[in-house]
Write a protein that holds these residues in place. Structure first.
Motif, PDB file in Angstrom:
ATOM      1  N   PRO A 177      21.012 -45.792  17.212  1.00 18.89           N
ATOM      2  CA  PRO A 177      22.436 -45.459  17.014  1.00 18.89           C
ATOM      3  C   PRO A 177      22.746 -44.980  15.594  1.00 18.89           C
ATOM      4  O   PRO A 177      23.545 -44.059  15.405  1.00 18.89           O
ATOM      5  CB  PRO A 177      23.161 -46.771  17.325  1.00 18.89           C
ATOM      6  CG  PRO A 177      22.236 -47.505  18.232  1.00 18.89           C
ATOM      7  CD  PRO A 177      20.853 -47.149  17.754  1.00 18.89           C
ATOM      8  N   GLU A 178      22.086 -45.567  14.614  1.00 18.04           N
ATOM      9  CA  GLU A 178      22.301 -45.165  13.221  1.00 18.04           C
ATOM     10  C   GLU A 178      21.795 -43.734  12.991  1.00 18.04           C
ATOM     11  O   GLU A 178      22.463 -42.926  12.338  1.00 18.04           O
ATOM     12  CB  GLU A 178      21.573 -46.134  12.293  1.00 18.04           C
ATOM     13  CG  GLU A 178      21.705 -45.804  10.824  1.00 18.04           C
ATOM     14  CD  GLU A 178      20.827 -46.695   9.956  1.00 18.04           C
ATOM     15  OE1 GLU A 178      20.267 -46.185   8.976  1.00 18.04           O
ATOM     16  OE2 GLU A 178      20.705 -47.894  10.281  1.00 18.04           O
ATOM     17  N   ARG A 211      24.097 -40.479  11.971  1.00 18.36           N
ATOM     18  CA  ARG A 211      23.802 -39.704  10.763  1.00 18.36           C
ATOM     19  C   ARG A 211      23.574 -38.228  11.099  1.00 18.36           C
ATOM     20  O   ARG A 211      24.116 -37.329  10.453  1.00 18.36           O
ATOM     21  CB  ARG A 211      22.591 -40.285  10.035  1.00 18.36           C
ATOM     22  CG  ARG A 211      22.274 -39.547   8.728  1.00 18.36           C
ATOM     23  CD  ARG A 211      21.201 -40.232   7.906  1.00 18.36           C
ATOM     24  NE  ARG A 211      19.937 -40.284   8.608  1.00 18.36           N
ATOM     25  CZ  ARG A 211      19.269 -41.408   8.884  1.00 18.36           C
ATOM     26  NH1 ARG A 211      19.760 -42.582   8.544  1.00 18.36           N
ATOM     27  NH2 ARG A 211      18.112 -41.356   9.518  1.00 18.36           N
ATOM     28  N   ALA A 212      22.778 -37.956  12.137  1.00 16.91           N
ATOM     29  CA  ALA A 212      22.487 -36.579  12.530  1.00 16.91           C
ATOM     30  C   ALA A 212      23.752 -35.869  13.010  1.00 16.91           C
ATOM     31  O   ALA A 212      23.980 -34.697  12.693  1.00 16.91           O
ATOM     32  CB  ALA A 212      21.414 -36.561  13.619  1.00 16.91           C
ATOM     33  N   VAL A 243      19.707 -29.166  10.645  1.00 17.93           N
ATOM     34  CA  VAL A 243      20.133 -30.319   9.846  1.00 17.93           C
ATOM     35  C   VAL A 243      18.911 -31.146   9.435  1.00 17.93           C
ATOM     36  O   VAL A 243      17.881 -31.120  10.113  1.00 17.93           O
ATOM     37  CB  VAL A 243      21.153 -31.205  10.601  1.00 17.93           C
ATOM     38  CG1 VAL A 243      22.381 -30.404  10.990  1.00 17.93           C
ATOM     39  CG2 VAL A 243      20.547 -31.871  11.812  1.00 17.93           C
ATOM     40  N   PRO A 244      18.996 -31.883   8.328  1.00 21.79           N
ATOM     41  CA  PRO A 244      17.840 -32.633   7.840  1.00 21.79           C
ATOM     42  C   PRO A 244      17.330 -33.715   8.793  1.00 21.79           C
ATOM     43  O   PRO A 244      16.129 -33.926   8.913  1.00 21.79           O
ATOM     44  CB  PRO A 244      18.333 -33.275   6.541  1.00 21.79           C
ATOM     45  CG  PRO A 244      19.521 -32.476   6.129  1.00 21.79           C
ATOM     46  CD  PRO A 244      20.121 -31.930   7.395  1.00 21.79           C
ATOM     47  N   THR A 245      18.247 -34.393   9.489  1.00 26.90           N
ATOM     48  CA  THR A 245      17.840 -35.507  10.339  1.00 26.90           C
ATOM     49  C   THR A 245      17.592 -35.048  11.767  1.00 26.90           C
ATOM     50  O   THR A 245      18.512 -34.575  12.443  1.00 26.90           O
ATOM     51  CB  THR A 245      18.919 -36.624  10.343  1.00 26.90           C
ATOM     52  OG1 THR A 245      19.146 -37.048   9.000  1.00 26.90           O
ATOM     53  CG2 THR A 245      18.483 -37.804  11.193  1.00 26.90           C
ATOM     54  N   GLY A 246      16.350 -35.187  12.217  1.00 31.94           N
ATOM     55  CA  GLY A 246      16.025 -34.993  13.623  1.00 31.94           C
ATOM     56  C   GLY A 246      15.979 -36.361  14.283  1.00 31.94           C
ATOM     57  O   GLY A 246      15.637 -37.353  13.632  1.00 31.94           O
ATOM     58  N   VAL A 247      16.326 -36.433  15.549  1.00 25.80           N
ATOM     59  CA  VAL A 247      16.380 -37.737  16.218  1.00 25.80           C
ATOM     60  C   VAL A 247      15.369 -37.787  17.349  1.00 25.80           C
ATOM     61  O   VAL A 247      15.445 -37.007  18.303  1.00 25.80           O
ATOM     62  CB  VAL A 247      17.797 -38.025  16.772  1.00 25.80           C
ATOM     63  CG1 VAL A 247      17.824 -39.385  17.460  1.00 25.80           C
ATOM     64  CG2 VAL A 247      18.820 -37.970  15.645  1.00 25.80           C
TER      65      VAL A 247
END
Length: 197
Positions: free
Chosen positions: A158-159, A163-164, A139-143
């Motif tokens: 948290p945001e 999103r991820a 997925v595009p978003t890594g956290v």
């Protein structure tokens, strides 16, 4: 029923790595339209078995079951602590011993933890190439969660987690069902079978 496998490479117990993994799993499961089962694998519990599998080429016991859980999951959440600007050796060893091709096309959400925000790019320059090599769909978003992300009310963690999680859920739901070969789908006519006699 959708199955999400969660791989946590945290060394401590409890660990911030497991905490992030749990939050990502909760966000992804909550974003899925149907019911989801979450299977969490703590790599620290399988450390010796992973070394044995590296040496022998064959996972065994509970580690084999853990590897099969990851290989058969509809989606994967993989979280590691960052050591020396890269993923942990425990994390890499796990993905080294998985059967070749077992993550091909699998939707994956990447997460990492560390003591400082300086290591936040580790997801992009170490983890993404690993999963690209394994042919997973990341997925595009890594956290990434640094130490200061846990105690502050001002953090965007948290945001980013939400999103991820939503991105993983969308990728899991968009993934086509695996084709199952049915040996009875195109049977050979009986006359043709008898023609050889």
């Amino acid at each position: 029923m959708t199955t999400l496998a969660v791989v946590s490479a945290g060394l401590g117990q409890p660990s911030s790595t497991r905490l992030l993994a749990d939050r990502l799993a909760e966000a992804a499961a909550g974003a899925l339209r149907g019911d989801a089962t979450v299977e969490t694998i703590e790599l620290r519990d399988h450390a010796h078995a992973m070394v044995d599998a590296t040496l022998t080429g064959f996972p065994s016991g509970t580690f084999r079951a853990a590897a099969e859980t990851v290989a058969n999951a509809d989606g994967l959440i993989a979280v590691t602590p960052v050591f020396n600007a890269s993923f942990s050796g425990l994390f890499k060893t796990f993905f080294d011993v998985l059967e070749r091709g077992s993550l091909e096309g699998t939707p994956v959400l990447l997460g990492a933890t560390g003591g400082t925000a300086r290591h936040s790019l580790a997801i992009d320059y170490t983890m993404r190439p690993l999963f690209a090599y394994l042919r997973a769909s990341v997925v595009p978003t890594g956290v990434y969660a640094a130490s200061e992300d846990w105690g502050s009310a001002e953090t965007a963690l948290p945001e980013r987690v939400a999103r991820a999680g939503a991105e993983l859920a969308a990728l899991v739901e968009a993934r086509p069902a695996p084709a199952k070969d049915d040996p009875y789908e195109a049977p050979v006519p009986f006359e043709r079978l008898l023609a050889g006699y």
